[in-house]
Design a protein around this motif. Structure first.
Motif, mmCIF file in Angstrom:
data_model
loop_
_atom_site.group_PDB
_atom_site.id
_atom_site.type_symbol
_atom_site.label_atom_id
_atom_site.label_comp_id
_atom_site.label_asym_id
_atom_site.label_seq_id
_atom_site.Cartn_x
_atom_site.Cartn_y
_atom_site.Cartn_z
ATOM 1 N N LYS A 1 0.168 -1.301 -8.629
ATOM 2 C CA LYS A 1 -0.629 -1.277 -7.404
ATOM 3 C C LYS A 1 -0.749 -2.677 -6.811
ATOM 4 O O LYS A 1 -1.075 -3.629 -7.522
ATOM 5 C CB LYS A 1 -2.024 -0.717 -7.692
ATOM 6 N N TRP A 2 -0.440 -2.789 -5.524
ATOM 7 C CA TRP A 2 -0.588 -4.044 -4.792
ATOM 8 C C TRP A 2 -1.811 -3.931 -3.885
ATOM 9 O O TRP A 2 -1.872 -3.037 -3.037
ATOM 10 C CB TRP A 2 0.650 -4.332 -3.946
ATOM 11 N N ASP A 3 -2.766 -4.842 -4.037
ATOM 12 C CA ASP A 3 -3.936 -4.913 -3.168
ATOM 13 C C ASP A 3 -3.923 -6.251 -2.439
ATOM 14 O O ASP A 3 -4.055 -7.310 -3.068
ATOM 15 C CB ASP A 3 -5.233 -4.797 -3.984
ATOM 16 N N ASN B 1 1.234 1.627 -3.670
ATOM 17 C CA ASN B 1 1.485 1.987 -5.072
ATOM 18 C C ASN B 1 2.966 2.210 -5.323
ATOM 19 O O ASN B 1 3.695 2.680 -4.446
ATOM 20 C CB ASN B 1 0.736 3.269 -5.454
ATOM 21 N N SER C 1 -6.864 2.040 1.017
ATOM 22 C CA SER C 1 -7.199 0.759 0.389
ATOM 23 C C SER C 1 -8.140 0.950 -0.800
ATOM 24 O O SER C 1 -9.055 1.778 -0.772
ATOM 25 C CB SER C 1 -7.848 -0.170 1.407
ATOM 26 N N THR C 2 -7.894 0.162 -1.850
ATOM 27 C CA THR C 2 -8.730 0.217 -3.049
ATOM 28 C C THR C 2 -10.130 -0.281 -2.727
ATOM 29 O O THR C 2 -10.315 -1.268 -2.011
ATOM 30 C CB THR C 2 -8.114 -0.639 -4.163
ATOM 31 N N THR D 1 -3.180 -1.565 0.708
ATOM 32 C CA THR D 1 -2.810 -1.196 -0.658
ATOM 33 C C THR D 1 -1.550 -0.343 -0.637
ATOM 34 O O THR D 1 -1.396 0.526 0.222
ATOM 35 C CB THR D 1 -3.947 -0.408 -1.344
ATOM 36 N N ALA E 1 -2.224 -11.259 -2.742
ATOM 37 C CA ALA E 1 -2.364 -9.908 -3.287
ATOM 38 C C ALA E 1 -2.631 -9.978 -4.784
ATOM 39 O O ALA E 1 -2.166 -10.895 -5.479
ATOM 40 C CB ALA E 1 -1.105 -9.086 -3.022
ATOM 41 N N GLN F 1 -13.414 -3.677 -0.029
ATOM 42 C CA GLN F 1 -12.130 -2.992 -0.150
ATOM 43 C C GLN F 1 -10.979 -3.911 0.209
ATOM 44 O O GLN F 1 -11.147 -4.906 0.935
ATOM 45 C CB GLN F 1 -12.099 -1.742 0.718
ATOM 46 N N ALA F 2 -9.825 -3.579 -0.345
ATOM 47 C CA ALA F 2 -8.625 -4.350 -0.058
ATOM 48 C C ALA F 2 -8.237 -4.183 1.406
ATOM 49 O O ALA F 2 -8.573 -3.177 2.055
ATOM 50 C CB ALA F 2 -7.482 -3.888 -0.966
#
Length: 447
Positions: free
Chosen positions: A36-38, A204, A185-186, A202, A49, A198-199
């Motif tokens: 997961k990229w935030d 995945n 977004s996470t 995001t 990120a 929140q990010a």
């Protein structure tokens, strides 16, 4: 031409189906690794990120030397800096003056940092040498993270281009990663749990494991024995392949009858560090790095007991936080496990015929390299179900066995220890035999 085209289409469809099925584990149908990229903040020429690697596999971990994550940039992005990980190569950064990026490769490969790095190079869940536990064994250690500062990239949600062609080594081949997908977004909770953040963006990436992609041959085998039959069913000959394998005799000076190269342990050590990561096996007929032995040990009126022994034949590998999974219909009624930890693996609702065993922390959670200490063992006590229990037709032996997430080669069914026709091992018979043995021993002592 039409029939040929039809056959070709059918063959391609079948190949695609097989490739998908190869990455499907029926005992862990939802197991995968999600990357997961935030995006946490924007920079003048890109973003910062946090990348999180979650292992959702119940009994497959990533051992040393750890994971390697790679991808291809969509444009001409560079990595200015990283925290908690590092790119294995810097690449050609000659076009930059002044500040030099951490990595300029279009296809970077990133690895975890080793334990003990300075605190200013760490973030949460980093710096374990790339080791990630199985989710079913230790959920808290089944995650890894690092921070990356990306330059020459988009600076808004609309201009950012997600990377492509993700790869994952864990630590060897076997994983196939899908495309990156932008998701909601996470959301994060502040430490006081009174505010949510929140990010900014995001995405995945889901990676699945296929044992067929990881290796041509199995990496473990299973052998059987029982109290009611003197036959010991060994692992099949060359169960893990014998071609192009080097093995050592250890203290023995007589070669075993297996295909491959043979040499003594001291000669192998003299070869130095050549082929350091390749397995160096003790010479056996099966040529497997690991053997799992299942022994049907005792029969009681309401219970029965099996002994499990795991032996390491690899001189170059210590298995840290190993896992063993067995499938057997009576594993739904385990009374006690004596020297291992145990968890049921319930993949399909009420069907509870699979168990995961692993070592007790600081006691036997390390399976040492081949040698006198290269084994761990335990016994499992199970309550009988009168409607299903029997010793006939190999019922007391497991249907499937996995070690560290890889399925082991089982003996052929017709080789299982059989129940003698002349003496059925009923509880009364077992007790009678024990009484006779004790009386005979006492008579000998008195004489």
């Amino acid at each position: 031409m039409e029939p040929r085209c039809s056959v070709l289409v059918l063959a391609l469809a079948l190949a695609a189906t097989l490739s998908i099925a190869a990455a499907y584990d029926p005992l862990d149908p939802n197991g995968n690794i999600t990357i997961k990229w935030d995006i946490m903040s924007w920079t003048p020429d890109g973003y910062v990120a946090v990348v999180t690697i979650n292992n959702f596999q119940m009994y497959r971990q990533i051992m040393a030397p750890g994971w390697t994550v790679g991808w291809t940039w969509a444009k001409k992005e560079v990595i200015w800096s990283m925290v908690g990980a590092q790119a294995t190569e810097q690449g050609d950064c000659s076009r930059f003056k002044g500040n030099i990026p951490h990595c300029c490769k279009r296809t970077p490969a990133v690895v975890d940092l080793l334990p003990g790095v300075p605190y200013n190079q760490q973030i949460a869940n980093c710096c374990r040498g790339g080791v990630i536990s199985a989710y079913g064994q230790d959920p808290g250690a089944a995650v890894a993270s690092f921070q990356v500062s990306v330059g020459q990239a988009g600076t808004t949600n609309r201009t950012v281009k997600v990377p492509k062609n993700f790869t994952l080594l864990g630590p060897g081949p076997g994983y196939t990663c899908g495309p990156a997908k932008i998701v909601p977004s996470t959301v994060f909770l502040t430490p006081d749990r009174r505010r949510k953040t929140q990010a900014l963006m995001t995405w995945n990436v889901t990676c699945t494991y296929s044992q067929h992609l990881a290796s041509k041959y199995p990496s473990c085998c299973v052998s059987f024995s029982s109290f009611y039959n003197d036959t010991i069913v060994p692992c099949a000959k060359c169960a893990c392949g014998c071609e192009h394998k080097t093995c050592v005799q250890g203290d023995s000076k007589r070669p075993l009858a297996v295909t491959g190269k043979h040499e003594h342990a001291h000669a192998a050590a003299a070869r130095g560090h050549r082929d350091k990561e390749a397995p160096l096996l003790q010479c056996t007929t099966h040529m497997c790095p690991v053997r799992v032995h299942w022994h049907v040990k005792l029969n009681y009126k309401e219970y029965w007991r099996a002994k499990i022994a795991i032996t390491n034949f690899n001189y170059r590998m210590n298995y840290t936080q190993w896992t063993l999974v067995a499938q057997h219909p009576n594993l739904d009624n385990i009374t006690e496990v004596f020297s291992f930890d145990y968890k049921p693996v319930v993949a399909y609702g009420s069907i509870n015929d699979t168990a995961m065993f692993y070592g007790l922390k600081y006691f036997n959670d390390h399976l040492m390299q081949a040698g006198p200490y290269g084994n761990v063992q335990s016994e499992v006590l199970m309550r009988k179900d009168a409607s299903t229990f029997t010793f006939r037709q190999g019922w007391a032996f497991p249907r499937k066995v996995y070690f560290n997430g890889d399925e082991c080669q089982m003996p052929p069914p017709d080789a299982y220890p059989y129940l003698p026709n002349a003496a059925l091992p009923t509880p009364a018979a077992s007790l009678g035999a024990a009484v006779v043995a004790v009386m005979a021993f006492l008579v000998l002592v008195m004489v």
